[in-house]
Design a protein around this motif. Structure first.
Motif, mmCIF file in Angstrom:
data_model
loop_
_atom_site.group_PDB
_atom_site.id
_atom_site.type_symbol
_atom_site.label_atom_id
_atom_site.label_comp_id
_atom_site.label_asym_id
_atom_site.label_seq_id
_atom_site.Cartn_x
_atom_site.Cartn_y
_atom_site.Cartn_z
ATOM 1 N N VAL A 82 0.831 -1.200 0.000
ATOM 2 C CA VAL A 82 0.000 0.000 0.000
ATOM 3 C C VAL A 82 0.869 1.255 0.000
ATOM 4 O O VAL A 82 0.631 2.209 -0.755
ATOM 5 N N CYS A 83 1.914 1.255 0.821
ATOM 6 C CA CYS A 83 2.796 2.418 0.905
ATOM 7 C C CYS A 83 3.545 2.655 -0.400
ATOM 8 O O CYS A 83 3.775 3.806 -0.797
ATOM 9 N N ARG A 84 3.925 1.603 -1.073
ATOM 10 C CA ARG A 84 4.593 1.754 -2.366
ATOM 11 C C ARG A 84 3.669 2.405 -3.379
ATOM 12 O O ARG A 84 4.081 3.285 -4.147
ATOM 13 N N VAL A 85 2.409 1.976 -3.417
ATOM 14 C CA VAL A 85 1.447 2.554 -4.356
ATOM 15 C C VAL A 85 1.201 4.026 -4.026
ATOM 16 O O VAL A 85 1.210 4.897 -4.916
ATOM 17 N N LEU A 86 0.990 4.331 -2.747
ATOM 18 C CA LEU A 86 0.734 5.719 -2.356
ATOM 19 C C LEU A 86 1.930 6.610 -2.679
ATOM 20 O O LEU A 86 1.765 7.737 -3.151
ATOM 21 N N THR A 87 3.132 6.117 -2.435
ATOM 22 C CA THR A 87 4.334 6.898 -2.732
ATOM 23 C C THR A 87 4.455 7.169 -4.226
ATOM 24 O O THR A 87 4.761 8.299 -4.649
ATOM 25 N N ASP A 88 4.216 6.153 -5.018
ATOM 26 C CA ASP A 88 4.276 6.324 -6.472
ATOM 27 C C ASP A 88 3.219 7.327 -6.935
ATOM 28 O O ASP A 88 3.475 8.164 -7.816
ATOM 29 N N ALA A 89 2.033 7.262 -6.336
ATOM 30 C CA ALA A 89 0.964 8.198 -6.706
ATOM 31 C C ALA A 89 1.354 9.632 -6.396
ATOM 32 O O ALA A 89 1.054 10.553 -7.162
ATOM 33 N N ILE A 90 2.053 9.834 -5.279
ATOM 34 C CA ILE A 90 2.507 11.173 -4.908
ATOM 35 C C ILE A 90 3.578 11.668 -5.880
ATOM 36 O O ILE A 90 3.493 12.774 -6.423
ATOM 37 N N LEU A 91 4.603 10.842 -6.081
ATOM 38 C CA LEU A 91 5.760 11.276 -6.867
ATOM 39 C C LEU A 91 5.396 11.515 -8.326
ATOM 40 O O LEU A 91 5.938 12.428 -8.966
ATOM 41 N N ARG A 92 4.486 10.729 -8.877
ATOM 42 C CA ARG A 92 4.087 10.897 -10.270
ATOM 43 C C ARG A 92 2.828 11.754 -10.424
ATOM 44 O O ARG A 92 2.349 11.960 -11.523
ATOM 45 N N ARG A 93 2.293 12.199 -9.294
ATOM 46 C CA ARG A 93 1.067 13.026 -9.288
ATOM 47 C C ARG A 93 -0.040 12.354 -10.117
ATOM 48 O O ARG A 93 -0.590 12.912 -11.066
ATOM 49 N N VAL A 94 -0.385 11.144 -9.712
ATOM 50 C CA VAL A 94 -1.417 10.384 -10.415
ATOM 51 C C VAL A 94 -2.782 10.941 -10.026
ATOM 52 O O VAL A 94 -3.117 11.042 -8.841
#
Length: 343
Positions: A218-230
């Protein structure tokens, strides 16, 4: 980037805080938490700016959101049984609280808002796997508050252009999850019981199925969403289509702990969904590189955090054997979390 995490001293929030702190792109992490279910000990030693208070405090939100780039909104009163007992408290914290967060994000300049909804919104809809276009059929006040959460995000995107991403979490578990309160989730509660030589309580016949999702994933997905501004105004299942019955969860815990489990039976709880399994098509389209931790690996890491892993024994004969394997790298970052929950 400056990131605000509401509920950042809780189980998922503190894990996310730890994950984000490992990324050089993140300049500042701000945590808002009223400590009703979270604890300062969960974020001890981490470089965060802590705001103690409630998300219904507009002035506090304005202060914390000033100069931020993104909000991860995790603050909520969790638990279906808790909401059945006190539906107004769940509504105020989860639905009204989300509305306050969105208004503050708008005042701060239309910040990117990622928020946690729940698989409980599917409720009585029997279709499996659960895809996001299914008709929702909430069975508890908690589920209604989470449906309101994601609906508000979609409405603010279409009405005000707010960049949003609502995730439907499916039974998140892992290191740092409390077992010492009446509304504890099943995995930490059962691990704690087995380690203490106490029976695990199975509500109903135990054939209920859940799509458990490891907190590190879950944390990996949330981090990726933040960094790529999904940005995606439609709800996104944050789970990967695996499911396990509660009866089959018992030998997985037995194998990881190294002890046989005693069991007690209790009545089915009001509001409990019988079966849950995610369709991860939309998630994988948005986050194609995420590789989920398997249930046996995740349980092994969770037992390790509890400090109770001992020499393994064979699972109870009524179940098929469970094999644990080395936990992948993302689980290791969660192990230093403070173990105060169990003390």
């Amino acid at each position: 980037m400056n990131i605000v995490i509401t509920g950042g001293a809780g189980f998922i929030g503190s894990n996310l805080t730890r994950t984000l702190s490992e990324h050089p792109e993140i300049a500042e992490i701000r945590v808002i938490d009223n400590l009703s279910t979270g604890s300062k000990e969960n974020i001890a030693g981490l470089d965060v700016h802590f705001f103690e208070g409630d998300i219904q405090d507009a002035a506090l939100l304005d202060q914390a959101f000033r100069g931020a780039d993104a909000i991860v909104h995790l603050a909520a009163l969790p638990s279906v049984p808790r909401s059945v007992k006190d539906p107004l408290a769940s509504h105020h914290a989860n639905a009204t609280g989300t509305l306050q967060v969105l208004e503050a994000a708008r005042r701060a300049g239309n910040l990117h808002v990622i928020a946690a909804s729940s698989s409980s919104v599917y409720g009585a809809n029997p279709h499996l796997p659960k895809h996001e276009s299914l008709t929702t059929a909430p069975m508890s006040p908690y589920a209604v508050t989470k449906l309101a959460t994601e609906a508000y995000l979609g409405a603010y995107h279409h009405s005000y252009g707010l960049p949003v991403l609502p995730f439907r979490f499916f039974n998140v578990y892992g290191p740092g999850q409390r077992a010492d309160h009446p509304y504890a989730a099943v995995i930490p509660r059962w691990i704690s019981a087995v380690l203490a030589g106490q029976p695990v309580t199975v509500h109903g016949d135990g054939t209920q199925t859940r799509d458990f999702t490891y907190v590190g994933t879950v944390c990996r997905v949330l981090t990726d969403a933040i960094l790529r501004r999904v940005v995606e105004p439609r709800p996104v299942n944050l789970a990967f289509g695996s499911r396990i019955s509660l009866l089959d969860l018992i030998p997985a815990i037995e194998s990881a702990v190294g002890l046989r489990a005693l069991t007690d039976r209790a009545a089915t709880r009001v509001g409990d969904v019988p079966h849950s399994q995610a369709d991860g098509t939309r998630l994988r389209a948005l986050f194609p590189s995420v590789d989920p931790v398997r249930i046996h690996e995740g349980i092994s890491a969770t037992v390790d955090w509890f400090g109770g892993s001992i020499a393994p024994v064979a699972p109870s004969p009524r179940h098929s054997p469970c094999v644990t394997s080395m936990v992948i790298e993302e689980t290791r970052s969660c192990r230093p979390l403070v173990k105060a929950f169990q003390e």
